[in-house]
Design a protein around this motif. Structure first.
Motif, PDB file in Angstrom:
ATOM      1  N   LYS A  58     -56.968 -10.829 -67.142  1.00  0.00           N
ATOM      2  CA  LYS A  58     -56.611  -9.636 -67.928  1.00  0.00           C
ATOM      3  C   LYS A  58     -55.105  -9.480 -68.068  1.00  0.00           C
ATOM      4  N   GLY A  59     -54.340 -10.336 -67.426  1.00  0.00           N
ATOM      5  CA  GLY A  59     -52.891 -10.296 -67.635  1.00  0.00           C
ATOM      6  C   GLY A  59     -52.076  -9.808 -66.449  1.00  0.00           C
ATOM      7  N   TYR A  60     -52.710  -9.590 -65.307  1.00  0.00           N
ATOM      8  CA  TYR A  60     -51.947  -9.202 -64.114  1.00  0.00           C
ATOM      9  C   TYR A  60     -51.352 -10.448 -63.465  1.00  0.00           C
ATOM     10  N   ASP A  61     -50.114 -10.294 -62.965  1.00  0.00           N
ATOM     11  CA  ASP A  61     -49.462 -11.435 -62.312  1.00  0.00           C
ATOM     12  C   ASP A  61     -49.730 -11.472 -60.812  1.00  0.00           C
ATOM     13  N   VAL A  62     -49.989 -10.290 -60.237  1.00  0.00           N
ATOM     14  CA  VAL A  62     -50.306 -10.225 -58.807  1.00  0.00           C
ATOM     15  C   VAL A  62     -51.597  -9.423 -58.654  1.00  0.00           C
ATOM     16  N   VAL A  63     -52.549  -9.950 -57.892  1.00  0.00           N
ATOM     17  CA  VAL A  63     -53.738  -9.175 -57.567  1.00  0.00           C
ATOM     18  C   VAL A  63     -53.833  -9.090 -56.048  1.00  0.00           C
ATOM     19  N   LEU A  64     -53.602  -7.893 -55.518  1.00  0.00           N
ATOM     20  CA  LEU A  64     -53.617  -7.688 -54.076  1.00  0.00           C
ATOM     21  C   LEU A  64     -55.032  -7.436 -53.584  1.00  0.00           C
ATOM     22  N   ALA A  65     -55.335  -7.914 -52.393  1.00  0.00           N
ATOM     23  CA  ALA A  65     -56.605  -7.574 -51.755  1.00  0.00           C
ATOM     24  C   ALA A  65     -56.313  -6.550 -50.669  1.00  0.00           C
ATOM     25  N   ARG A  66     -56.818  -5.340 -50.870  1.00  0.00           N
ATOM     26  CA  ARG A  66     -56.543  -4.281 -49.892  1.00  0.00           C
ATOM     27  C   ARG A  66     -57.752  -4.048 -48.998  1.00  0.00           C
ATOM     28  N   ARG A  67     -57.505  -4.015 -47.687  1.00  0.00           N
ATOM     29  CA  ARG A  67     -58.595  -3.724 -46.739  1.00  0.00           C
ATOM     30  C   ARG A  67     -58.923  -2.255 -46.819  1.00  0.00           C
ATOM     31  N   THR A  68     -60.142  -1.943 -47.275  1.00  0.00           N
ATOM     32  CA  THR A  68     -60.506  -0.539 -47.357  1.00  0.00           C
ATOM     33  C   THR A  68     -60.979  -0.045 -46.005  1.00  0.00           C
ATOM     34  N   ASP A  69     -61.253  -0.974 -45.095  1.00  0.00           N
ATOM     35  CA  ASP A  69     -61.796  -0.595 -43.797  1.00  0.00           C
ATOM     36  C   ASP A  69     -61.269  -1.595 -42.767  1.00  0.00           C
ATOM     37  N   ARG A  70     -60.534  -1.098 -41.780  1.00  0.00           N
ATOM     38  CA  ARG A  70     -59.996  -2.007 -40.772  1.00  0.00           C
ATOM     39  C   ARG A  70     -60.741  -1.892 -39.470  1.00  0.00           C
ATOM     40  N   SER A  71     -61.973  -1.357 -39.509  1.00  0.00           N
ATOM     41  CA  SER A  71     -62.641  -1.046 -38.250  1.00  0.00           C
ATOM     42  C   SER A  71     -62.921  -2.291 -37.411  1.00  0.00           C
ATOM     43  N   THR A  72     -62.831  -3.494 -38.013  1.00  0.00           N
ATOM     44  CA  THR A  72     -63.054  -4.689 -37.204  1.00  0.00           C
ATOM     45  C   THR A  72     -61.795  -5.085 -36.425  1.00  0.00           C
ATOM     46  N   ASP A  73     -60.648  -4.524 -36.793  1.00  0.00           N
ATOM     47  CA  ASP A  73     -59.435  -4.782 -36.009  1.00  0.00           C
ATOM     48  C   ASP A  73     -59.474  -3.927 -34.746  1.00  0.00           C
ATOM     49  N   ARG A  74     -58.846  -4.418 -33.710  1.00  0.00           N
ATOM     50  CA  ARG A  74     -58.763  -3.602 -32.488  1.00  0.00           C
ATOM     51  C   ARG A  74     -57.935  -2.351 -32.756  1.00  0.00           C
ATOM     52  N   LEU A  75     -58.260  -1.271 -32.013  1.00  0.00           N
ATOM     53  CA  LEU A  75     -57.580   0.008 -32.222  1.00  0.00           C
ATOM     54  C   LEU A  75     -56.063  -0.161 -32.080  1.00  0.00           C
ATOM     55  N   SER A  76     -55.656  -0.930 -31.059  1.00  0.00           N
ATOM     56  CA  SER A  76     -54.212  -1.099 -30.820  1.00  0.00           C
ATOM     57  C   SER A  76     -53.549  -1.771 -32.030  1.00  0.00           C
ATOM     58  N   LYS A  77     -54.246  -2.736 -32.622  1.00  0.00           N
ATOM     59  CA  LYS A  77     -53.691  -3.432 -33.784  1.00  0.00           C
ATOM     60  C   LYS A  77     -53.586  -2.471 -34.973  1.00  0.00           C
ATOM     61  N   ARG A  78     -54.643  -1.637 -35.135  1.00  0.00           N
ATOM     62  CA  ARG A  78     -54.612  -0.695 -36.250  1.00  0.00           C
ATOM     63  C   ARG A  78     -53.436   0.270 -36.121  1.00  0.00           C
ATOM     64  N   ILE A  79     -53.238   0.775 -34.892  1.00  0.00           N
ATOM     65  CA  ILE A  79     -52.168   1.749 -34.689  1.00  0.00           C
ATOM     66  C   ILE A  79     -50.796   1.103 -34.880  1.00  0.00           C
ATOM     67  N   THR A  80     -50.605  -0.078 -34.278  1.00  0.00           N
ATOM     68  CA  THR A  80     -49.286  -0.708 -34.406  1.00  0.00           C
ATOM     69  C   THR A  80     -49.031  -1.103 -35.857  1.00  0.00           C
ATOM     70  N   ALA A  81     -50.078  -1.558 -36.557  1.00  0.00           N
ATOM     71  CA  ALA A  81     -49.898  -1.941 -37.961  1.00  0.00           C
ATOM     72  C   ALA A  81     -49.476  -0.716 -38.775  1.00  0.00           C
ATOM     73  N   LYS A  82     -50.153   0.411 -38.523  1.00  0.00           N
ATOM     74  CA  LYS A  82     -49.856   1.625 -39.275  1.00  0.00           C
ATOM     75  C   LYS A  82     -48.397   2.039 -39.079  1.00  0.00           C
ATOM     76  N   TRP A  83     -47.945   1.981 -37.813  1.00  0.00           N
ATOM     77  CA  TRP A  83     -46.570   2.393 -37.535  1.00  0.00           C
ATOM     78  C   TRP A  83     -45.564   1.406 -38.087  1.00  0.00           C
ATOM     79  N   PHE A  84     -45.951   0.115 -38.059  1.00  0.00           N
ATOM     80  CA  PHE A  84     -45.045  -0.866 -38.651  1.00  0.00           C
ATOM     81  C   PHE A  84     -44.801  -0.550 -40.125  1.00  0.00           C
ATOM     82  N   TYR A  85     -45.887  -0.299 -40.874  1.00  0.00           N
ATOM     83  CA  TYR A  85     -45.722  -0.025 -42.310  1.00  0.00           C
ATOM     84  C   TYR A  85     -44.904   1.248 -42.526  1.00  0.00           C
ATOM     85  N   ARG A  86     -45.192   2.282 -41.700  1.00  0.00           N
ATOM     86  CA  ARG A  86     -44.442   3.529 -41.835  1.00  0.00           C
ATOM     87  C   ARG A  86     -42.954   3.306 -41.639  1.00  0.00           C
ATOM     88  N   ILE A  87     -42.607   2.659 -40.522  1.00  0.00           N
ATOM     89  CA  ILE A  87     -41.185   2.496 -40.180  1.00  0.00           C
ATOM     90  C   ILE A  87     -40.517   1.569 -41.189  1.00  0.00           C
TER      91      ILE A  87
END
Ligand code: UDP
Ligand code: MG
Length: 313
Positions: A119-148
């Protein structure tokens, strides 16, 4: 670029692999039907990132049986960012999709990505709509990494988006053009820009083995991420310096007036020691941050390639 004779490649899959021998047969068994169904010329570039198991032999077996596979064999482990860099540099496709070998990036999504690309997009991102398979610690650290990261850097990293994405030739050429050898790929991908669409998916558990990233590796990746794309951590020290100098000046004025009015006051040990220790700590942190950037400049000025290839098969 590899000289591809005859048919032009439409889709290149780039797959960094470190000790993924157990994953290779199921991965290929899932990936090939998806690619074949697309009915377009494709290739799979597997980068063997110095694996210590028989990843390489398994890849060569798959190559013999199925074709379409190119194996880039590193001389040692250089890390996922380097493996991705090598894969992108050798991919010939009009669109390139990096994906993990552990089936956490579902191959079925490729069809959706390609549809957006058509359709003409140059980038198509795959976004995780659910990270429940990641460990809680990974989810929290990932969230803070993106924030900071996004607070400090003007290049915003989309949250919950990994390296799994489709990039058109234009985008890949732009990424390949960037000369730095300290490569934080998520940041580089975001930095180049282009017209972007997003598809959602639910991230599965790793199908075999354990994650190849421990806390320390992820921490270093996070520091690389922030320092590659922002000099804000350096600038913070300017403001902190101004702020503490101002406070010191006010406190100095207060002491002078107090002495003038009430005379010399000998006790004051506690406040002096506290202030010295506090300022000493602040200075050390400041030097540490500066050191981090100087270290990066040092590595960058050596102009070493990000990886060494033992052979391409
Ligand atoms: N990987 C790599 N080199 C490394 C570490 C990982 O090429 O030094 C590859 C690994 O084989 C996999 C992908 O990077 O295909 C993602 O690794 P992993 O699944 O362990 O990371 P996670 O999903 O836990 O973030
Ligand atoms: Mg994984």
């Amino acid at each position: 670029m590899d000289g591809m004779m005859g048919q032009e490649i439409d889709i290149s899959i780039v797959c960094p692999m470190y000790n993924e021998a157990a994953m290779i047969p199921p991965f290929m068994a899932m990936l090939f039907p998806v690619l074949e169904k697309l009915n377009r010329p494709f290739e799979i570039i597997c980068v063997n990132d110095g694996s210590k198991d028989d990843t390489f032999d398994r890849l060569m077996q798959e190559k013999q049986q199925r074709g379409h596979i190119t194996v880039i064999n590193f001389s040692r482990n250089f890390g996922k960012e380097a493996a991705l860099t090598a894969g992108l540099a050798h991919a010939a496709g009009r669109a390139v999709i990096p994906m993990d070998a552990d089936l956490q990036d579902p191959p079925e999504l490729i069809a959706d990505m390609v549809a957006y690309w058509d359709k003409g997009y140059d980038v198509v991102l795959a976004r995780r709509t659910d990270r429940s398979t990641d460990r809680l610690s990974k989810r929290i650290t990932a969230k803070w990494f993106y924030r900071i990261h996004n607070l400090l850097s003007s290049i915003l990293l989309p949250a919950d988006v990994g390296d799994f994405r489709l990039m058109s030739r234009k985008v890949v050429d732009a990424v390949n053009q960037l000369p730095e050898n300290q490569r934080f790929m998520k940041g580089i991908f975001a930095w180049v820009g282009f017209k972007t669409a997003t598809v959602g998916y639910v991230r599965d558990k790793r199908k075999a083995g354990k994650t190849r990233f421990n806390f320390w590796k992820l921490w270093n990746l996070a520091i690389d991420g922030v320092t590659s794309f922002s000099s804000a951590p350096l600038r913070i020290w300017l403001y902190l310096g101004i702020f503490t100098s101002l406070l010191s000046f006010l406190y100095g004025c207060f002491i002078v007036f107090k002495t003038l009015i009430y005379g010399v006051d000998v006790p004051g040990y506690a406040s002096i020691v506290t202030i010295i220790l506090f300022l000493g700590g602040i200075q050390l942190i400041g030097i540490g941050v500066i050191g981090e950037y100087i270290g990066r400049m040092y590595l960058e000025t050596k102009r070493r390639p990000p990886y060494i290839i033992e052979g391409i098969y």
